[in-house]
Design an enzyme around this catalytic site. Structure first.
Site, PDB file in Angstrom:
ATOM      1  N   GLU A 170      -6.462  -7.768  -0.424  1.00  0.00           N
ATOM      2  CA  GLU A 170      -7.008  -7.744   0.929  1.00  0.00           C
ATOM      3  C   GLU A 170      -8.497  -7.473   0.844  1.00  0.00           C
ATOM      4  O   GLU A 170      -8.919  -6.323   0.697  1.00  0.00           O
ATOM      5  CB  GLU A 170      -6.324  -6.676   1.798  1.00  0.00           C
ATOM      6  CG  GLU A 170      -4.907  -6.991   2.189  1.00  0.00           C
ATOM      7  CD  GLU A 170      -4.338  -5.960   3.160  1.00  0.00           C
ATOM      8  OE1 GLU A 170      -5.146  -5.235   3.801  1.00  0.00           O
ATOM      9  OE2 GLU A 170      -3.107  -5.879   3.273  1.00  0.00           O
TER      10      GLU A 170
ATOM     11  N   GLU B 262       0.827  -1.215   0.000  1.00  0.00           N
ATOM     12  CA  GLU B 262       0.000   0.000   0.000  1.00  0.00           C
ATOM     13  C   GLU B 262       0.864   1.269   0.000  1.00  0.00           C
ATOM     14  O   GLU B 262       0.626   2.215   0.755  1.00  0.00           O
ATOM     15  CB  GLU B 262      -0.967  -0.010   1.196  1.00  0.00           C
ATOM     16  CG  GLU B 262      -2.042  -1.077   1.073  1.00  0.00           C
ATOM     17  CD  GLU B 262      -3.148  -0.926   2.098  1.00  0.00           C
ATOM     18  OE1 GLU B 262      -4.278  -1.323   1.792  1.00  0.00           O
ATOM     19  OE2 GLU B 262      -2.899  -0.414   3.201  1.00  0.00           O
TER      20      GLU B 262
END
Length: 593
Positions: free
Chosen positions: A240, A158
């Site tokens: 995710e 991320e």
């Protein structure tokens, strides 16, 4: 040899399309003797792949050290996954977030003045290369291209959410450097990046030539459309899929709505996308490994990382298990077998009839060091856990004002309690009676920030320190070494017996022994206790705190033997009695309606 590639529309295993139906299962949050059970339960839910982060600081808690055995035996974990017929996705960072202490970045590295954090700074990249060169061969030799089960490896994590003002060229330089290091360590399977399903983050966090994936937990079709704008070809993947959420001390316990989560998962799979359920099994932040967030207020993560996951903290299928299994069965084959029901465990009461004040715990206290200023825990080189600070005060001092407390401190004057200071409340003043004496502060690092710009900040007490009359510069420190508590437990057990129903005045260690059914999972009830840490047979179950929400700590069955189990509790504040109770079921606290 087998091949795994990214095709025009699908992942391709030996040239044949393969949809990854994966679940996150962190080996570092599960007792190693339970790895096989959790992996099997994950497969019975319908997963064909397992995913795990690899926290740098878990394998290298100190500079120059690399642990690859016991709870850190990544190779064994991947081999057990392969034996269960599961592919593997490995996400080695170097930053992982994961509500883990410091996001996995080692505090000993970031304590070095001027070292970069998640950028192309020479010392940071050199440390990453040294770490990956030692760690990644464990993954490389288990790649599908070498007959193993690893099919994807992630670069960074991320990254588009971090330092949004950074120069795009510098971002690309950093990611390119990581790719070179990863490839140089022998990784030849496809590399991926993942970012939140946000246009700006996907743009910032990606790199030409790396396959972009997204993270989200709702509105699957909409989020996949966002991802497709940034990854025009190849398989779509949610790396995710947030099936639940983590808890923070003093907050609510998160329980995901099974129907809503299952519907979003169904939409995702109906769109043909691959998925990694975060978390399939959350597990436990054993020891002092939990991290923290700081978005204006410091919010440390609880010991339980149950996450509301389909497979609960103790391995029991939770409410999401059947819901997700039903959804997966609409799109992919699911085994007919279901997990066996969990056997109940008896309640055990343990008399903790030996006590020792923390200041007398010479088996745990490191050597006292003197300072001409107030040092941080990082200067003391205590990268996690607790530091005992001491300074001499006079009758005229009346109070000590600190720059900041990171993160929780118990203050005593000649062992008389005078204050409890907590970072989330902004406490930084220790009121003193009008007498001279030795001021001691036992300071607990509640978890290093794992997300955002405060990654890498120091722990302990932050100066300067002043009293009403003067600057307070002469300090002494002793770090608590709680990694191996064998000698400490023996020291506590050697003290004269104390009636366990007498109140506990903290900070103090309490110890006792008990018999149990070997292999039976239990939960330590924290009712009646204030705040502290618990060990069973030398294994640290983690932190507890009356602030909640969790009222129990998970006790893995593999820790227990038939006779002579050692229970050790460090109580920081005080307890109604030194009585430990092991119960059959978890109590993770109140939920928000």
């Amino acid at each position: 040899m087998p091949t795994f590639e990214i095709g025009a529309e699908d992942f391709l295993l030996d040239g044949r399309p393969l949809r990854l139906v994966s679940g996150a299962l962190h080996y570092f949050r599960t007792h190693p003797d339970a790895w096989a059970d959790r992996l099997r339960t994950a497969r019975l839910m319908g997963l064909n792949t397992v995913e795990t982060y690899v926290p740098w600081n878990f394998h290298s808690p100190r500079r120059g050290e690399l642990r690859l055995d016991g709870p850190a035996d990544l190779g064994r974990f991947l081999d057990l996954a392969a034996a269960e017929g599961l592919h593997a996705v490995v996400r080695p960072g170097p930053f992982v977030c994961a509500e883990w202490d410091g996001g996995g970045l080692p505090a000993w590295l970031l304590a070095e003045a001027g070292v970069g954090v998640r950028r192309a700074e020479p010392r940071f990249l050199a440390a990453v290369e040294e770490h990956f060169s030692a760690l990644l061969p464990v993954v490389a030799e288990r790649q599908v291209t070498r007959g193993g089960n690893v099919v994807l490896v992630q670069v960074e994590n991320e990254y588009g959410a971090y330092d949004e003002d950074a120069d795009p060229a510098d971002r690309q330089k950093y990611l390119e450097a990581l790719v070179d290091v990863v490839r140089g360590a022998g990784i030849d399977v496809p590399l991926i990046t993942c970012d939140q399903a946000d246009d700006a983050m996907l743009e910032r966090g990606g790199l030409p030539g790396l396959h972009r994936t997204a993270t989200f937990g709702s509105r699957s079709r909409e989020r996949l459309e966002v991802l497709r704008r940034h990854q025009p070809t190849g398989p779509l993947m949610c790396t995710e899929f947030w099936a639940g959420w983590f808890d923070t001390w003093g907050g609510h316990h998160h329980v995901p709505p099974a129907g809503t989560s299952a519907g979003d998962l169904d939409d995702l799979l109906a769109a043909g996308a691959s998925v990694n359920i975060y978390m399939a099994h959350g597990g436990t932040n054993f020891g002092t490994t939990s991290g923290a967030n700081h978005k204006g207020v410091y919010a440390p993560t609880t010991t339980s990382y149950d996450y509301g996951a389909p497979i609960s903290e103790d391995g029991t299928p939770g409410p999401l298990f059947d819901a997700f299994r039903t959804v997966i069965a609409r799109h992919e084959p699911v085994p007919a077998e279901v997990p066996a029901p969990r056997a109940p465990a008896p309640t055990l009461d343990v008399a903790l009839d030996h006590r020792l004040d923390v200041a007398d715990a010479t088996a745990a206290l490191g050597p006292w060091r003197t300072w001409d200023h107030l040092p941080t825990a990082d200067e003391v080189e205590q990268w996690t856990g607790l530091v005992l600070y001491a300074a001499d005060v006079t009758a005229a001092d009346r109070a000590v004002v600190l720059g900041e407390v990171r993160d929780h401190a118990v203050a005593r004057l000649d062992r008389d309690p005078v204050a409890v200071l907590d970072r989330a409340r902004g406490d930084r003043v220790v009121p003193l009676p009008a007498r001279a004496g030795e001021l001691q502060l036992l300071v607990e690092d509640m978890g290093r920030v794992n997300y955002g710009e405060r990654i890498g900040e120091a722990k302990g007490l932050v100066g300067p320190a002043r009293t009403a009359a003067r600057g307070l510069t002469a300090w002494r420190t002793a770090a608590l070494d709680l990694e191996d508590v064998t000698a400490l437990t023996a020291q506590v057990r050697a003290t004269p017996a104390t009636a366990p129903d007498a109140p506990v005045v903290g900070p103090a260690f309490c110890a006792g022994t008990f018999d149990a059914a070997p292999g039976a999972d239990h939960f330590f009830s924290v009712d009646g206790w204030g705040k502290g840490l618990v060990w069973v047979n030398g294994w640290c179950l983690g932190r507890y705190w009356g602030a909640g929400p969790a009222r129990t700590l998970y006790v893995p069955g593999p820790l227990l033997r038939a006779e002579g189990n050692e229970l050790l509790v460090l109580e920081l504040h005080g307890a109604a009695a030194a009585c430990g109770r092991l119960v059959d079921a978890p109590d993770l606290g109140h939920t928000e309606f």
